[in-house]
Design an enzyme around this catalytic site. Structure first.
Site, PDB file in Angstrom:
ATOM      1  N   LYS A  23       0.829  -1.209   0.000  1.00  0.00           N
ATOM      2  CA  LYS A  23       0.000   0.000   0.000  1.00  0.00           C
ATOM      3  C   LYS A  23       0.865   1.262   0.000  1.00  0.00           C
ATOM      4  CE  LYS A  23      -2.906   0.905   3.557  1.00  0.00           C
ATOM      5  NZ  LYS A  23      -2.942   2.314   4.058  1.00  0.00           N
ATOM      6  N   GLY A  96      -4.676   8.504   5.292  1.00  0.00           N
ATOM      7  CA  GLY A  96      -3.756   9.463   5.880  1.00  0.00           C
ATOM      8  C   GLY A  96      -2.529   9.678   5.012  1.00  0.00           C
ATOM      9  N   ARG A 124      -7.891  13.074  12.379  1.00  0.00           N
ATOM     10  CA  ARG A 124      -6.485  12.721  12.557  1.00  0.00           C
ATOM     11  C   ARG A 124      -5.606  13.970  12.536  1.00  0.00           C
ATOM     12  NH1 ARG A 124      -5.174   7.463   8.967  1.00  0.00           N
ATOM     13  NH2 ARG A 124      -3.239   7.649  10.161  1.00  0.00           N
ATOM     14  N   GLN A 172       4.936   9.170   7.319  1.00  0.00           N
ATOM     15  CA  GLN A 172       4.058  10.082   6.594  1.00  0.00           C
ATOM     16  C   GLN A 172       4.524  11.526   6.720  1.00  0.00           C
ATOM     17  OE1 GLN A 172      -0.016   9.457   7.750  1.00  0.00           O
ATOM     18  NE2 GLN A 172      -0.120   7.410   6.873  1.00  0.00           N
ATOM     19  N   ASP A 319       1.755  -0.724  12.186  1.00  0.00           N
ATOM     20  CA  ASP A 319       0.504  -1.213  11.605  1.00  0.00           C
ATOM     21  C   ASP A 319       0.196  -2.652  11.986  1.00  0.00           C
ATOM     22  OD1 ASP A 319      -0.151   1.152  10.353  1.00  0.00           O
ATOM     23  OD2 ASP A 319       0.818   0.625   8.465  1.00  0.00           O
ATOM     24  N   LYS A 346      -4.899   6.692  14.797  1.00  0.00           N
ATOM     25  CA  LYS A 346      -5.035   6.038  13.496  1.00  0.00           C
ATOM     26  C   LYS A 346      -6.503   6.116  13.074  1.00  0.00           C
ATOM     27  CE  LYS A 346      -0.831   4.614  12.555  1.00  0.00           C
ATOM     28  NZ  LYS A 346      -0.130   4.941  11.288  1.00  0.00           N
ATOM     29  N   ARG A 350      -6.682   2.362  18.082  1.00  0.00           N
ATOM     30  CA  ARG A 350      -6.474   0.923  17.945  1.00  0.00           C
ATOM     31  C   ARG A 350      -6.095   0.242  19.255  1.00  0.00           C
ATOM     32  NH1 ARG A 350      -3.478   1.005  11.998  1.00  0.00           N
ATOM     33  NH2 ARG A 350      -5.413   1.045  10.781  1.00  0.00           N
TER      34      ARG A 350
END
Length: 431
Positions: A23, A96, A124, A172, A319, A346, A350
């Site tokens: 991804k 994101g 976020r 990111q 992740d 996230k 989570r």
């Protein structure tokens, strides 16, 4: 999202699996190819919802993205300085990566743009990219004092190179700054507290951008144009492979071969943790795919033991923590996960989600401010569980249900965000 789905318990997995394309690399390949001036063929592109959001945004900027057969996408870019001003708001959906990386790319453009996303994405944090991009001369204005999207990006004459100390390791955020650095008047140096994913660094090199690594710092030199590679081969996504690695480890009588999986060392923290816990995983047929390392992973069921995981490893398995929590419930003893507070911002919180739902299944999971304390016992019961419309929560709970007495998932369709054929692929390797 789709309705409830019942997952049955399983008694062994076997077979050969090719997981979908990575991804992170799929996002970056479309963005960089969109800035090139010659066609780029992207093979094994992940046509999941998040990556399709990036495609939609790049098309709105004038980039021609043509889907062909067998996972091949041909991108005809506009050049580094040829993007069009979008006629409407750019919608990043749930992604994101799309929102943050495009913010960096758009900060250096000579036109106005606005980025937004779905309800989850608009909650976020965005200040973490607004601060460095503003230091570079970008003009970004968002909701609640630029803490959240929608985010308006005004035209700027130029950006300046900076030295930036990142308070939190984040691929990111680092990548957003790196995209802006392409348009700066001088080199930009970014220093992280820990290593985060380096896919952007590797793909920048593939497009002819000068990138220099010195310890925890990376320097990017601005460029006049990108060099267009003829093709990009996207390896299988390690984060998708993670669910099969854990499932085959904790379900007795299992043996799986996962082929063509990306094993970039900034992504394989879960592999190291599982091996420390006693997993039986072999890394075979290692090779390079462009700038990215790739291998096949052979996994057999094994007895695990609990361990402690500190903050220095978290950026390399962020992740995978939801499915790691499942593995820990089937380990002997206690597993402590620390330094994972990033999981609270996230797609959902989570840490809270996994603690709540695994306890609903009979687990012993204590939620700490920055992580989880998990007491393994290997005994979970069937339950009706929420996914919170979070794809990684849904897939982790699926693995838990398969290894226990089953599970009924609400809103299971959220897996389409990253792994549209997840349930079919998992069913195909069940004995």
């Amino acid at each position: 999202m789709a309705g409830n789905l019942k997952i049955a318990p399983r008694r062994g997995l076997s077979g050969r699996i090719a997981v979908p394309g990575d991804k992170s690399l799929s996002h970056r390949s479309i963005m960089l190819a969109g800035l090139a001036d010659k066609p780029v063929s992207v093979r094994n592109f992940l046509a999941a919802e998040d990556c399709l959001s990036t495609v939609s945004c790049m098309r709105a900027l004038g980039v021609n993205v043509n889907f062909q057969s067998d996972g091949l996408v041909v991108v005809q870019g506009k050049g580094l300085y040829g993007l069009n001003e979008p006629e409407n708001v750019l919608d990043a959906g749930n992604s994101g990566t799309t929102l943050r990386l495009l913010s960096g790319l758009l900060a250096g453009q000579p036109f106005f743009s606005v980025l937004t996303g779905d309800d989850s994405l608009r909650r976020r944090p965005m200040a973490r990219i607004v601060n460095p991009l503003t230091q570079m001369g970008g003009r970004l204005i968002g909701r609640e004092k630029s803490r959240y999207a929608p985010m308006a990006i005004e035209a700027t004459g130029s950006l300046k190179g900076i030295d930036y100390q990142m308070p939190v390791a984040s691929a990111q955020v680092k990548s957003a700054i790196m995209f802006a650095a392409l348009y700066a008047d001088a080199p930009t140096t970014i220093t992280e507290p820990y290593f985060s994913r380096d896919h952007t660094e590797r793909m920048f090199i593939q497009f002819g951008v000068e990138v220099f690594r010195n310890g925890l710092s990376v320097r990017v030199n601005p460029v006049r144009a990108l060099i267009s590679p003829e093709k990009i081969d996207v390896p299988g996504d390690f984060s998708s492979a993670a669910f099969f690695l854990v499932a085959a480890t904790i379900i007795p009588g299992s043996e799986l071969l996962l082929t063509d999986v990306g094993v970039n060392p900034t992504r394989t923290g879960l592999l190291e943790v599982l091996l420390q816990m006693g997993a039986d995983i072999e890394v075979v047929n290692q090779r390079l795919n462009g700038e990215e390392p790739v291998a096949d992973l052979r996994v057999r069921s094994a007895r695990l033991k609990g361990i402690s995981i500190g903050s220095e490893l978290i950026p390399r398995l962020i992740d995978e923590i939801p499915v790691l929590a499942v593995a820990a419930l089937f380990a002997d003893g206690q597993t402590l996960i620390q330094g994972a507070e990033e999981l609270r911002v996230k797609e959902t919180d989570r840490l809270k989600a996994m603690a709540c739902e695994l306890n609903r299944m009979g687990g012993n999971v204590a939620e700490n401010p920055d992580g989880l304390l998990i007491q393994g016992n290997g005994r979970l019961k069937s339950a009706e569980c929420l996914t919170y419309n979070d794809h990684r929560v849904a897939m982790a709970l699926t693995v838990a249900g398969m290894a226990a007495e089953g599970v009924e998932l609400h809103d299971s369709g959220c897996v389409a965000i990253s792994f549209p054929c997840f349930f079919e692929t998992m069913a195909g390797c069940c004995k």
